[in-house]
Design a protein around this motif. Structure first.
Motif, PDB file in Angstrom:
ATOM      1  N   UNK A  47      -8.758  -9.245  -3.976  1.00 25.56           N
ATOM      2  CA  UNK A  47      -7.454  -9.895  -4.183  1.00 25.56           C
ATOM      3  C   UNK A  47      -7.471 -10.715  -5.463  1.00 25.56           C
ATOM      4  N   UNK A  48      -8.556 -11.423  -5.704  1.00 30.28           N
ATOM      5  CA  UNK A  48      -8.653 -12.267  -6.908  1.00 30.28           C
ATOM      6  C   UNK A  48      -8.600 -11.421  -8.165  1.00 30.28           C
ATOM      7  N   UNK A  49      -9.139 -10.225  -8.076  1.00 23.94           N
ATOM      8  CA  UNK A  49      -9.189  -9.387  -9.273  1.00 23.94           C
ATOM      9  C   UNK A  49      -8.005  -8.445  -9.359  1.00 23.94           C
ATOM     10  N   UNK A  50      -7.010  -8.682  -8.502  1.00 27.65           N
ATOM     11  CA  UNK A  50      -5.849  -7.793  -8.471  1.00 27.65           C
ATOM     12  C   UNK A  50      -6.275  -6.340  -8.403  1.00 27.65           C
ATOM     13  N   UNK A  51      -7.315  -6.102  -7.640  1.00 27.24           N
ATOM     14  CA  UNK A  51      -7.885  -4.762  -7.565  1.00 27.24           C
ATOM     15  C   UNK A  51      -7.052  -3.918  -6.598  1.00 27.24           C
ATOM     16  N   UNK A  52      -6.676  -2.719  -7.073  1.00 32.54           N
ATOM     17  CA  UNK A  52      -5.803  -1.876  -6.266  1.00 32.54           C
ATOM     18  C   UNK A  52      -6.462  -1.471  -4.944  1.00 32.54           C
ATOM     19  N   UNK A  53      -7.790  -1.501  -4.905  1.00 38.31           N
ATOM     20  CA  UNK A  53      -8.478  -1.050  -3.697  1.00 38.31           C
ATOM     21  C   UNK A  53      -8.429  -2.060  -2.551  1.00 38.31           C
ATOM     22  N   UNK A  54      -7.777  -3.196  -2.801  1.00 42.31           N
ATOM     23  CA  UNK A  54      -7.567  -4.161  -1.710  1.00 42.31           C
ATOM     24  C   UNK A  54      -6.867  -3.497  -0.536  1.00 42.31           C
ATOM     25  N   UNK A  55      -5.913  -2.605  -0.854  1.00 43.65           N
ATOM     26  CA  UNK A  55      -5.159  -1.936   0.220  1.00 43.65           C
ATOM     27  C   UNK A  55      -6.020  -0.978   1.024  1.00 43.65           C
ATOM     28  N   UNK A  56      -7.127  -0.511   0.444  1.00 39.09           N
ATOM     29  CA  UNK A  56      -8.077   0.269   1.229  1.00 39.09           C
ATOM     30  C   UNK A  56      -8.980  -0.666   2.031  1.00 39.09           C
ATOM     31  N   UNK A  57      -9.382  -1.753   1.379  1.00 38.23           N
ATOM     32  CA  UNK A  57     -10.314  -2.671   2.034  1.00 38.23           C
ATOM     33  C   UNK A  57      -9.690  -3.316   3.262  1.00 38.23           C
ATOM     34  N   UNK A  58      -8.414  -3.684   3.180  1.00 42.73           N
ATOM     35  CA  UNK A  58      -7.845  -4.376   4.337  1.00 42.73           C
ATOM     36  C   UNK A  58      -7.621  -3.443   5.538  1.00 42.73           C
ATOM     37  N   UNK A  59      -7.827  -2.170   5.342  1.00 44.59           N
ATOM     38  CA  UNK A  59      -7.820  -1.266   6.505  1.00 44.59           C
ATOM     39  C   UNK A  59      -8.956  -1.618   7.464  1.00 44.59           C
ATOM     40  N   UNK A  60     -10.039  -2.193   6.904  1.00 49.67           N
ATOM     41  CA  UNK A  60     -11.148  -2.612   7.765  1.00 49.67           C
ATOM     42  C   UNK A  60     -10.689  -3.695   8.736  1.00 49.67           C
ATOM     43  N   UNK A  61      -9.729  -4.501   8.322  1.00 51.56           N
ATOM     44  CA  UNK A  61      -9.101  -5.445   9.261  1.00 51.56           C
ATOM     45  C   UNK A  61      -8.130  -4.725  10.185  1.00 51.56           C
ATOM     46  N   UNK A  62      -7.356  -3.806   9.604  1.00 57.29           N
ATOM     47  CA  UNK A  62      -6.280  -3.162  10.361  1.00 57.29           C
ATOM     48  C   UNK A  62      -6.804  -2.407  11.581  1.00 57.29           C
ATOM     49  N   UNK A 108      -8.642 -19.262   8.303  1.00 55.46           N
ATOM     50  CA  UNK A 108      -8.397 -17.927   8.831  1.00 55.46           C
ATOM     51  C   UNK A 108      -7.017 -17.421   8.451  1.00 55.46           C
ATOM     52  N   UNK A 109      -6.045 -18.309   8.543  1.00 54.15           N
ATOM     53  CA  UNK A 109      -4.684 -17.943   8.170  1.00 54.15           C
ATOM     54  C   UNK A 109      -4.626 -17.554   6.695  1.00 54.15           C
ATOM     55  N   UNK A 110      -5.264 -18.348   5.856  1.00 56.48           N
ATOM     56  CA  UNK A 110      -5.247 -18.071   4.413  1.00 56.48           C
ATOM     57  C   UNK A 110      -5.931 -16.729   4.108  1.00 56.48           C
ATOM     58  N   UNK A 111      -7.044 -16.482   4.755  1.00 57.02           N
ATOM     59  CA  UNK A 111      -7.801 -15.251   4.492  1.00 57.02           C
ATOM     60  C   UNK A 111      -6.987 -14.001   4.827  1.00 57.02           C
ATOM     61  N   UNK A 112      -6.355 -13.994   5.994  1.00 56.79           N
ATOM     62  CA  UNK A 112      -5.610 -12.794   6.391  1.00 56.79           C
ATOM     63  C   UNK A 112      -4.278 -12.672   5.656  1.00 56.79           C
ATOM     64  N   UNK A 113      -3.658 -13.796   5.350  1.00 58.33           N
ATOM     65  CA  UNK A 113      -2.434 -13.763   4.537  1.00 58.33           C
ATOM     66  C   UNK A 113      -2.729 -13.115   3.189  1.00 58.33           C
ATOM     67  N   UNK A 114      -3.867 -13.473   2.638  1.00 59.04           N
ATOM     68  CA  UNK A 114      -4.311 -12.947   1.358  1.00 59.04           C
ATOM     69  C   UNK A 114      -4.687 -11.466   1.459  1.00 59.04           C
ATOM     70  N   UNK A 115      -5.461 -11.124   2.478  1.00 57.75           N
ATOM     71  CA  UNK A 115      -5.942  -9.746   2.626  1.00 57.75           C
ATOM     72  C   UNK A 115      -4.786  -8.778   2.866  1.00 57.75           C
ATOM     73  N   UNK A 116      -3.816  -9.201   3.692  1.00 62.08           N
ATOM     74  CA  UNK A 116      -2.690  -8.321   4.019  1.00 62.08           C
ATOM     75  C   UNK A 116      -1.484  -8.577   3.117  1.00 62.08           C
ATOM     76  N   UNK A 117      -1.612  -9.533   2.229  1.00 63.15           N
ATOM     77  CA  UNK A 117      -0.504  -9.903   1.335  1.00 63.15           C
ATOM     78  C   UNK A 117       0.778 -10.103   2.146  1.00 63.15           C
TER      79      UNK A 117
END
Lengths: 197, 197
Positions: free
Chosen positions: A113-128, B160-169
């Motif tokens: 997220x900090x690096x505005x990396x497009x792969x964030x949307x792949x990485x957050x699938x690990x949460x999903x 926790x709220x900040x982390x997931x808000x960030x990860x899922x935008x």
DNA sequence: GTCTATATACGGATAGAC
DNA sequence: GTCTATCCGTATATAGAC
């Protein structure tokens, strides 16, 4: 050497996975991975065209592992509450690593997220996938439409615990909070299930 | 130019502070900061001997700002519950930045932990002052020895709220969780204070 | 398939002119 | 006090020998 390509490729992914977790993605260089695997830097580009491609392979591997873990629990335990408790116990079972490196999923998403990396949307699938699996368990316990929200809440609680355990380098805090989180879970589903923890 | 040194030093710290938050510490180069401030790279080393020295200045600045914010609330509000609600509302008030860059304290600690950076112990003071201030408020609300633990719990929930808000935008998740967190706070101190939120 | 050698860019940091 | 020029290390990535 000349070992079969796929095997070496897998060894690269395993090393990269560990190093990305321990040192972070950007801080891990090709040299770091090459040293760890025991190959030369140049050999890399036969298996991966770029660093991002390695990251992609690492994310896919982690995603598969998470899914396998969740499927395993779905098979092994019949009680959905017990399954969720297993999920919470990830924290306890990895407390030492969490103390030193945080959560592998949360810390990677934060970095991307900090690096505005497009792969964030792949990485957050690990949460999903965890969110969706937890949602299923909660619905089996009798929760309705709010199940998904409670699942996200559970993930957030885990993330907060990991972040502060890491920042304060304090495993005691982790154990304390895990205890409370299990209590909270019991309260949420009280009357719906008799198995204590 | 020749503006007084201290003023320029302060402008460097302000730029570094923002950039460290937006891009991360390691990903922010001297060139990035120099461009932002509008000076040359070389001029840096008149004000700071190394990058770590800038980081140190940024941490000290943030720490002072946090302390000032907390003191301000202690003066402005007489109700300890209202003070804690103000703290929770940091999330709401910065939801856009949190969506894009996470929590400035949490993400910096996470990055320093990954790099085994010795300054993690300075950075986590930014958490510690909040923990101690929250503990004071909770004790004023009638909590006993458990106040400190509840304070840490509050911080963890926010993280926790900040982390997931960030990860899922996803700012909706933030607002949803903030609402729940305030409810939870009300339950914790129910009967001890009459002011709702 | 794996290696060495190298191209190229950028990082932090320094020296010295102004 | 601020600049330009430069050193040196390391990063990703490529070329080509073996």
């Amino acid at each position: 050497m000349g070992q079969k390509g796929e095997a070496l490729r897998q060894r690269i992914v395993v090393s990269a996975d560990q190093l990305f977790y321990q040192k972070g993605y950007e801080s891990t260089s090709f040299s770091d991975i090459a040293d760890d695997v025991g190959i030369s830097r140049g050999n890399f580009y036969y298996h991966f065209k770029s660093k991002d491609e390695i990251l992609n392979a690492v994310i896919e591997t982690r995603l598969t592992e998470i899914e396998q873990m969740l499927n395993e629990w779905s098979k092994q335990y019949t009680d959905p509450k017990q399954r969720i408790v297993e999920h919470i116990d990830i924290l306890t079972n990895h407390q030492d690593k969490i103390k030193n490196h945080g959560c592998p999923v949360g810390s990677l998403c934060a970095e991307l997220a900090k690096q505005n990396h497009s792969m964030l949307r792949d990485a957050n699938k690990m949460f999903a996938v965890q969110r969706d699996w937890l949602t299923v368990q909660l619905k089996e316990l009798g929760l309705g439409k709010e199940a998904r929200q409670v699942a996200m809440h559970l993930l957030a609680r885990s993330q907060g615990i990991a972040t502060l355990t890491n920042a304060f380098e304090d495993q005691n805090f982790l154990r304390q909070e895990v205890k409370q989180l299990k209590q909270w879970l019991g309260e949420q589903i009280q009357g719906q299930n008799k198995n204590g923890n």
